[in-house]
Structures are given as C-alpha cells and as structure tokens.
Design a protein around this motif. Structure first.
Motif, PDB file in Angstrom:
ATOM      1  N   UNK A 344      -3.878  -8.072  -9.571  1.00  8.42           N
ATOM      2  CA  UNK A 344      -5.266  -8.414  -9.881  1.00  8.42           C
ATOM      3  C   UNK A 344      -6.266  -7.569  -9.097  1.00  8.42           C
ATOM      4  N   UNK A 345      -5.929  -7.170  -7.876  1.00  5.14           N
ATOM      5  CA  UNK A 345      -6.862  -6.373  -7.075  1.00  5.14           C
ATOM      6  C   UNK A 345      -7.050  -4.975  -7.625  1.00  5.14           C
ATOM      7  N   UNK A 346      -6.154  -4.559  -8.497  1.00  6.44           N
ATOM      8  CA  UNK A 346      -6.215  -3.216  -9.062  1.00  6.44           C
ATOM      9  C   UNK A 346      -6.571  -3.201 -10.551  1.00  6.44           C
ATOM     10  N   UNK A 347      -6.289  -4.283 -11.247  1.00 13.95           N
ATOM     11  CA  UNK A 347      -6.303  -4.238 -12.708  1.00 13.95           C
ATOM     12  C   UNK A 347      -7.659  -4.534 -13.333  1.00 13.95           C
ATOM     13  N   UNK A 348      -8.473  -5.367 -12.686  1.00  8.54           N
ATOM     14  CA  UNK A 348      -9.684  -5.870 -13.326  1.00  8.54           C
ATOM     15  C   UNK A 348     -10.937  -5.157 -12.835  1.00  8.54           C
ATOM     16  N   UNK A 349     -11.820  -4.866 -13.772  1.00  6.94           N
ATOM     17  CA  UNK A 349     -13.088  -4.226 -13.436  1.00  6.94           C
ATOM     18  C   UNK A 349     -13.991  -5.292 -12.788  1.00  6.94           C
ATOM     19  N   UNK A 350     -14.571  -5.023 -11.614  1.00  4.31           N
ATOM     20  CA  UNK A 350     -15.475  -6.005 -10.986  1.00  4.31           C
ATOM     21  C   UNK A 350     -16.644  -6.325 -11.914  1.00  4.31           C
ATOM     22  N   UNK A 351     -17.023  -7.581 -11.951  1.00  7.57           N
ATOM     23  CA  UNK A 351     -18.118  -7.991 -12.825  1.00  7.57           C
ATOM     24  C   UNK A 351     -19.461  -7.686 -12.185  1.00  7.57           C
ATOM     25  N   UNK A 352     -20.383  -7.220 -12.989  1.00  5.82           N
ATOM     26  CA  UNK A 352     -21.740  -6.982 -12.507  1.00  5.82           C
ATOM     27  C   UNK A 352     -22.546  -8.272 -12.611  1.00  5.82           C
TER      28      UNK A 352
END
Length: 353
Positions: A344-352
């Motif tokens: 999860x720390x690598x796969x998901x784009x941080x939400x704005x």
C-alpha cells in the motif's frame, strides 16, 4: 452509476446460480432473521434486505429469509444469544455488540485506526480473519456459524452540540459511542454508552447525551441528528471500515447440504461487494446537504486531536491484550497490516485535498 452497481451485484449472484445447484432432495430452509439495524437505513440495513431477495432467486426457492425489524422478535443486543440457543435460526448484526462477552469480537467489526475496506477484506477472506472469527465463537461456546455479510466505508466520528477544539472540550461529555472507540474516548474524559440506533435521537433531543456517533452521513441523516447537533466531525478514526455479520444457528447450518451452504456464503460475499459500493455512492450528497441546507458545520479533526486519539488507542490495546483471544487476533491483524504496507505504501497515489 447506481444502476450499474446494482447490475454488477445481480450479475454476481446469477454467476453463483450457474455454478451452484441445490440437490433435488435438499430440505427447503427458511431463515428467520431478526436484524440489529432498520431495513430502511441505506448500506446498514439494506444489505440484508438485498440478501433476502437474492437467496430464493439463486437457490430456486430452496433458501428463503424472513426479516424482522429491530426489537420486533429479538432485541438487537440479544441476537447472538437468540441464534445460539435456537430461539431463532439466524440473525444479522455486528460483532462488536458482543465485546462485553468476547473482547476480540470488536476486531471483527472494526477497530480504531484500522484497515480500510480493501485491506480488511484481504485479511478477512485471504488472511486468517475468517478462520479466527469462527474460532472465537466456537471457543466461547456459541452454537453459531458466522458469515461476513456486509461492509461499509468510513463513518463520521461524531455529532456534537458544541464545537470541539481541544481535549478540554471533550472532558465531561456524555456521548453515545460504539465499540473500542468508546474505550478511547473514556481515556479522554468522555462518559460513553452504547444506545441502539432508534433511541439516539430522543436521547440527544432530551439532553440525556451531549453528542453521538452512529454511522455514515447518509445513515445519520435518516435519524435526524443534524436537527439537534450542528457540529459534525471527520475522519471516522474509530471506524474506517465496518463488517456486519449473518449468524446462523450451527445445528441449522450443519443440517443444510453443501450447495445451500455455498449459496449462503456466496450471496453474503456478493453482499459485501454491493454494500461497499452503495455506501461509497451515497455519502457526498448528505454532506453537501448538511453544509448547504441544514446549517451543519462539518469539521476535520486537527492533527493534534488525531494524535491524542491514537495515543489513547494504544493504551486501550495494551489493556485489551489481557484477553488471550483479543491478543491473538489483534497480533494476527497487526502482522498482516505490516506486510500490507509493503504494497500500500507504494501502490496508491496520495489523495489531494
């Protein structure tokens, strides 16, 4: 979009029907199912209605379910005992309601700062979650089979009559709060109680409680909290995702044939998909209405407040670990989450924002 989601869920149950078939000599089953949440509550009560509609379709009429609204046959907090004793052969509720009898039960519904829906499902179905879930009931002597049968996304963390800007504003409040989150608030000076959903508005209106949490915005809207408490806080640190359970008396479950059991399990799994989709779809409309039409102030907890909640939660964990089953289940989930971070720390784009 809503129509598409319903079609997807229906397609899932039809797919089940093509791969499972009830044998001709199977005994028809009627599940008499008291529920803990009103069937009119979206994503909370509606999933079990959906299940009751799908079971006869998928089973060719061999499996049926009759739903009883909260308190009509069994009180919500008595469902587990009623199913175990055989007073009724099934019930729909939430495991956290039994935490007073089995502290680990709360973990199988939701825990503070816990997993979001995809991670929770991964642990439940492909990790050790479901195995530990059933083992908990077996070890405690309950004569029930459990099926996760709905899942909702994050909740609001409370409706307050006055703004909460600091920990001092929490001290001395009387608040309805669910599960382990209530233990966290108790550490911070809040007096908490677990009031059934149908009784919360009256308690708020009469001043018996100063604040409440219950569920998601679209569900809380139906209960009218916004009429009395005008300050709504996010995020729902105490419930990032919540599983609901279908309990079936084990003698009833063992008396079914393999196909009947497979159909119930598969329809409940389809309901998990359907309910998370429904709960994600309906929330923004209620938040928008609360802000624009009802005069509700929608706030986000400050980083300092969230840190205080997290610190108190870590204290609660250490206290709850005195129960060996809680410790075993919590450790298993914690280990799974540590491994999940690699993904999860690598796969998901941080939400704005």
């Amino acid at each position: 979009m809503k129509t598409t989601l319903k079609r997807l869920a229906l397609a899932t149950t039809l797919a089940i029907a093509t791969t499972t078939s009830v044998t001709a000599d199977a005994k028809p089953v009627l599940l008499k199912t008291p529920i803990a949440f009103g069937s009119n509550l979206p994503a909370l009560g509606t999933p079990i209605v959906w299940v009751s509609e799908q079971l006869p379709l998928v089973s060719g009429g061999q499996l049926k379910m009759k739903i009883y609204e909260p308190g009509k046959l069994v009180a919500p907090l008595e469902i587990l005992d009623a199913v175990s004793s055989g007073k009724v052969n099934s019930g729909y509720s939430i495991a956290g309601y039994w935490a007073g009898k089995m502290p680990a039960a709360a973990i199988f519904s939701t825990i503070p700062f816990g997993p979001e829906a995809p991670e929770f499902m991964a642990w439940m179905y492909y990790g050790n979650g479901l195995k530990l879930y059933q083992k908990m009931y077996d070890d405690a002597g309950y004569n029930v089979h459990v099926e996760p049968c709905a899942l909702i996304s994050p909740e609001t963390s409370g409706w307050f009559k006055k703004p909460v800007n600091s920990l001092d504003d929490l001290k001395g409040l009387n608040m309805r709060f669910y599960g382990l989150g209530g233990e966290v608030l108790a550490k911070l000076g809040v007096s908490t109680s677990l009031i059934p959903g149908g009784e919360i508005f009256g308690a708020l209106e009469k001043g018996a409680i100063d604040a409440t949490e219950f569920s998601q915005p679209a569900i809380d809207e139906r209960l009218g909290f916004y009429k009395v408490a005008k300050y709504n806080y996010f995020p729902g640190w105490h419930q990032q995702a919540t599983f609901f359970e279908l309990l079936i008396n084990k003698s009833e479950w063992n008396g079914m044939d393999d196909s009947q059991r497979a159909i119930i399990s598969s329809v409940c799994k389809a309901s998990v998909t359907n309910s998370i989709a429904e709960s994600e779809f309906i929330q923004y409309q209620s938040i928008r209405s609360n802000m624009e039409e009802r005069g509700v102030t929608v706030n986000k907890w400050s980083p300092e407040m969230l840190k205080a909640f997290k610190t108190a939660w870590e204290e609660v964990v250490q206290e709850q670990r005195k129960d060996p089953t809680f410790a075993a289940v919590y450790d298993d989930l914690h280990a799974f989450r540590e491994n999940y971070k690699i993904w999860s720390s690598r796969a998901f784009v941080p939400r704005e924002e």
